[in-house]
Design a protein around this motif. Sequence first.
Motif, PDB file in Angstrom:
ATOM      1  N   THR A  19      -9.427  23.229 -34.723  1.00  0.00           N
ATOM      2  CA  THR A  19      -8.440  22.163 -34.927  1.00  0.00           C
ATOM      3  C   THR A  19      -7.332  22.173 -33.880  1.00  0.00           C
ATOM      4  O   THR A  19      -6.356  21.442 -34.024  1.00  0.00           O
ATOM      5  CB  THR A  19      -7.792  22.288 -36.323  1.00  0.00           C
ATOM      6  N   ARG A  20      -7.460  22.977 -32.822  1.00  0.00           N
ATOM      7  CA  ARG A  20      -6.406  23.025 -31.812  1.00  0.00           C
ATOM      8  C   ARG A  20      -6.669  21.970 -30.740  1.00  0.00           C
ATOM      9  O   ARG A  20      -7.790  21.834 -30.252  1.00  0.00           O
ATOM     10  CB  ARG A  20      -6.319  24.416 -31.171  1.00  0.00           C
ATOM     11  N   THR A  21      -5.632  21.239 -30.361  1.00  0.00           N
ATOM     12  CA  THR A  21      -5.778  20.221 -29.325  1.00  0.00           C
ATOM     13  C   THR A  21      -4.943  20.508 -28.094  1.00  0.00           C
ATOM     14  O   THR A  21      -5.305  20.097 -27.007  1.00  0.00           O
ATOM     15  CB  THR A  21      -5.393  18.832 -29.855  1.00  0.00           C
ATOM     16  N   ASN A  22      -3.827  21.178 -28.235  1.00  0.00           N
ATOM     17  CA  ASN A  22      -2.996  21.541 -27.092  1.00  0.00           C
ATOM     18  C   ASN A  22      -2.672  23.021 -27.197  1.00  0.00           C
ATOM     19  O   ASN A  22      -2.517  23.549 -28.291  1.00  0.00           O
ATOM     20  CB  ASN A  22      -1.681  20.747 -27.067  1.00  0.00           C
ATOM     21  N   ALA A  23      -2.538  23.676 -26.073  1.00  0.00           N
ATOM     22  CA  ALA A  23      -2.236  25.098 -26.095  1.00  0.00           C
ATOM     23  C   ALA A  23      -1.165  25.423 -25.065  1.00  0.00           C
ATOM     24  O   ALA A  23      -1.124  24.871 -23.982  1.00  0.00           O
ATOM     25  CB  ALA A  23      -3.492  25.922 -25.812  1.00  0.00           C
ATOM     26  N   GLY A  24      -0.304  26.331 -25.419  1.00  0.00           N
ATOM     27  CA  GLY A  24       0.760  26.774 -24.541  1.00  0.00           C
ATOM     28  C   GLY A  24       1.718  27.618 -25.340  1.00  0.00           C
ATOM     29  O   GLY A  24       1.622  27.704 -26.566  1.00  0.00           O
ATOM     30  N   VAL A  25       2.655  28.232 -24.679  1.00  0.00           N
ATOM     31  CA  VAL A  25       3.579  29.117 -25.366  1.00  0.00           C
ATOM     32  C   VAL A  25       4.342  28.377 -26.460  1.00  0.00           C
ATOM     33  O   VAL A  25       4.560  28.899 -27.551  1.00  0.00           O
ATOM     34  CB  VAL A  25       4.558  29.749 -24.358  1.00  0.00           C
ATOM     35  N   ASP A  26       4.759  27.151 -26.185  1.00  0.00           N
ATOM     36  CA  ASP A  26       5.538  26.404 -27.161  1.00  0.00           C
ATOM     37  C   ASP A  26       4.979  25.002 -27.392  1.00  0.00           C
ATOM     38  O   ASP A  26       5.712  24.087 -27.757  1.00  0.00           O
ATOM     39  CB  ASP A  26       7.008  26.313 -26.722  1.00  0.00           C
ATOM     40  N   ASN A  27       3.669  24.834 -27.165  1.00  0.00           N
ATOM     41  CA  ASN A  27       3.063  23.504 -27.309  1.00  0.00           C
ATOM     42  C   ASN A  27       1.685  23.631 -27.944  1.00  0.00           C
ATOM     43  O   ASN A  27       0.666  23.609 -27.270  1.00  0.00           O
ATOM     44  CB  ASN A  27       2.962  22.810 -25.946  1.00  0.00           C
ATOM     45  N   ILE A  28       1.675  23.793 -29.275  1.00  0.00           N
ATOM     46  CA  ILE A  28       0.425  23.951 -30.005  1.00  0.00           C
ATOM     47  C   ILE A  28       0.365  22.877 -31.081  1.00  0.00           C
ATOM     48  O   ILE A  28       1.284  22.749 -31.884  1.00  0.00           O
ATOM     49  CB  ILE A  28       0.316  25.347 -30.643  1.00  0.00           C
ATOM     50  N   SER A  29      -0.717  22.092 -31.086  1.00  0.00           N
ATOM     51  CA  SER A  29      -0.876  21.030 -32.068  1.00  0.00           C
ATOM     52  C   SER A  29      -2.196  21.206 -32.807  1.00  0.00           C
ATOM     53  O   SER A  29      -3.178  21.695 -32.239  1.00  0.00           O
ATOM     54  CB  SER A  29      -0.857  19.656 -31.387  1.00  0.00           C
ATOM     55  N   VAL A  30      -2.206  20.808 -34.061  1.00  0.00           N
ATOM     56  CA  VAL A  30      -3.394  20.905 -34.893  1.00  0.00           C
ATOM     57  C   VAL A  30      -3.808  19.501 -35.313  1.00  0.00           C
ATOM     58  O   VAL A  30      -2.998  18.754 -35.872  1.00  0.00           O
ATOM     59  CB  VAL A  30      -3.134  21.781 -36.136  1.00  0.00           C
ATOM     60  N   PHE A  31      -5.054  19.136 -35.011  1.00  0.00           N
ATOM     61  CA  PHE A  31      -5.611  17.848 -35.409  1.00  0.00           C
ATOM     62  C   PHE A  31      -7.036  18.051 -35.903  1.00  0.00           C
ATOM     63  O   PHE A  31      -7.798  18.838 -35.329  1.00  0.00           O
ATOM     64  CB  PHE A  31      -5.624  16.854 -34.242  1.00  0.00           C
ATOM     65  N   LYS A  32      -7.387  17.332 -36.938  1.00  0.00           N
ATOM     66  CA  LYS A  32      -8.742  17.389 -37.480  1.00  0.00           C
ATOM     67  C   LYS A  32      -9.720  16.810 -36.474  1.00  0.00           C
ATOM     68  O   LYS A  32      -9.451  15.775 -35.858  1.00  0.00           O
ATOM     69  CB  LYS A  32      -8.783  16.595 -38.782  1.00  0.00           C
ATOM     70  N   LYS A  33     -10.870  17.467 -36.299  1.00  0.00           N
ATOM     71  CA  LYS A  33     -11.892  17.000 -35.367  1.00  0.00           C
ATOM     72  C   LYS A  33     -13.236  16.765 -36.045  1.00  0.00           C
ATOM     73  O   LYS A  33     -14.207  16.413 -35.386  1.00  0.00           O
ATOM     74  CB  LYS A  33     -12.070  18.007 -34.228  1.00  0.00           C
ATOM     75  N   MET A  34     -13.297  16.986 -37.350  1.00  0.00           N
ATOM     76  CA  MET A  34     -14.517  16.747 -38.115  1.00  0.00           C
ATOM     77  C   MET A  34     -14.238  15.626 -39.122  1.00  0.00           C
ATOM     78  O   MET A  34     -13.270  15.690 -39.886  1.00  0.00           O
ATOM     79  CB  MET A  34     -14.967  18.007 -38.855  1.00  0.00           C
ATOM     80  N   PHE A  35     -15.117  14.626 -39.118  1.00  0.00           N
ATOM     81  CA  PHE A  35     -14.926  13.456 -39.975  1.00  0.00           C
ATOM     82  C   PHE A  35     -16.232  13.145 -40.694  1.00  0.00           C
ATOM     83  O   PHE A  35     -17.316  13.320 -40.125  1.00  0.00           O
ATOM     84  CB  PHE A  35     -14.475  12.255 -39.138  1.00  0.00           C
ATOM     85  N   THR A  36     -16.134  12.705 -41.935  1.00  0.00           N
ATOM     86  CA  THR A  36     -17.324  12.474 -42.750  1.00  0.00           C
ATOM     87  C   THR A  36     -17.280  11.106 -43.422  1.00  0.00           C
ATOM     88  O   THR A  36     -16.202  10.600 -43.752  1.00  0.00           O
ATOM     89  CB  THR A  36     -17.465  13.561 -43.839  1.00  0.00           C
ATOM     90  N   TRP A  37     -18.458  10.538 -43.593  1.00  0.00           N
ATOM     91  CA  TRP A  37     -18.652   9.294 -44.347  1.00  0.00           C
ATOM     92  C   TRP A  37     -19.848   9.498 -45.270  1.00  0.00           C
ATOM     93  O   TRP A  37     -20.799  10.206 -44.919  1.00  0.00           O
ATOM     94  CB  TRP A  37     -18.919   8.116 -43.421  1.00  0.00           C
ATOM     95  N   GLU A  38     -19.805   8.848 -46.423  1.00  0.00           N
ATOM     96  CA  GLU A  38     -20.844   9.083 -47.415  1.00  0.00           C
ATOM     97  C   GLU A  38     -21.122   7.822 -48.223  1.00  0.00           C
ATOM     98  O   GLU A  38     -20.204   7.074 -48.567  1.00  0.00           O
ATOM     99  CB  GLU A  38     -20.385  10.203 -48.359  1.00  0.00           C
ATOM    100  N   ALA A  39     -22.403   7.582 -48.475  1.00  0.00           N
ATOM    101  CA  ALA A  39     -22.827   6.654 -49.517  1.00  0.00           C
ATOM    102  C   ALA A  39     -23.712   7.506 -50.425  1.00  0.00           C
ATOM    103  O   ALA A  39     -24.903   7.707 -50.144  1.00  0.00           O
ATOM    104  CB  ALA A  39     -23.596   5.475 -48.936  1.00  0.00           C
ATOM    105  N   GLU A  40     -23.115   8.079 -51.458  1.00  0.00           N
ATOM    106  CA  GLU A  40     -23.791   9.108 -52.252  1.00  0.00           C
ATOM    107  C   GLU A  40     -25.128   8.611 -52.776  1.00  0.00           C
ATOM    108  O   GLU A  40     -25.245   7.506 -53.284  1.00  0.00           O
ATOM    109  CB  GLU A  40     -22.902   9.559 -53.410  1.00  0.00           C
ATOM    110  N   GLY A  41     -26.142   9.467 -52.602  1.00  0.00           N
ATOM    111  CA  GLY A  41     -27.495   9.119 -52.996  1.00  0.00           C
ATOM    112  C   GLY A  41     -28.276   8.379 -51.929  1.00  0.00           C
ATOM    113  O   GLY A  41     -29.470   8.151 -52.084  1.00  0.00           O
TER     114      GLY A  41
END
Length: 246
Positions: A19-41
């Motif tokens: 979930t990390r998108t930016n890296a650095g001593v004082d520049n760290i961001s967390v963003f979701k990178k997994m996405f799901t869709w469902e039509a159950e059954g």
Amino acid sequence: MTYCVGLRLNRGLVMMSDTRTNAGVDNISVFKKMFTWEAEGERSITLMTAGNLATTQALVSLLSERAKPVEERGAPSILVAPSMFQIARLIGATLREVIADQSGQSGQEADSPFAATLILAGQVRGSDPRLFMIYPEGNFVEASKDTPFFQIGETKYGKPILVRAYDPEMSFEDAVKLLMLSFDSTIKANLSVDLPLDLHLYETDTFRHGQLRRIERGDPYFEMISSSWGEALREAFQSLPPYSLD
């Protein structure tokens, strides 16, 4: 940077992303990178993203908007496409559309600052589970017996353990352990990949999402795997015969 892996097993599909998108001593961001869709059954779809964050967020937003009920959408939907192949084509075309809009150009290059690469996994009733890698240009390749897993993002550090230990007959439990080792190797080697990790286990012919779990920093099992693997590697190294200088 990022790291995402999709495995195709006889039992189903296993997907993991950081979930990390930016890296650095004082520049760290967390963003979701997994996405799901469902039509159950009827179908379960998972998409993992790597690349330009604005591109991937716009892509997912478009796909979700177009997955609304028929009366609310104005474009083809991944929830009605007749097969995973057609879903891959649709997502590839949408990715081209988003990159063209972001860049103001009709063509895309893999090294474009607006580029993104995707892993698509899932199953539509009437066919087997399938796994694809989709490139910035919108074209894609499918996993096979010869290439049973895909990686995107920072791939080189975590690949050796996958190549050596992957087995299509392995259980979900062993597959998660394998992916944790692959991610641990990548995290230790590259600051741009880190926990939390998102995990999805899809079992063949269930046509609904399986276990969706987030592995947070400090997770006891992940920490045990990391420390035990390090000790096992040191012991294996020490057990090898020394090189002779004579």
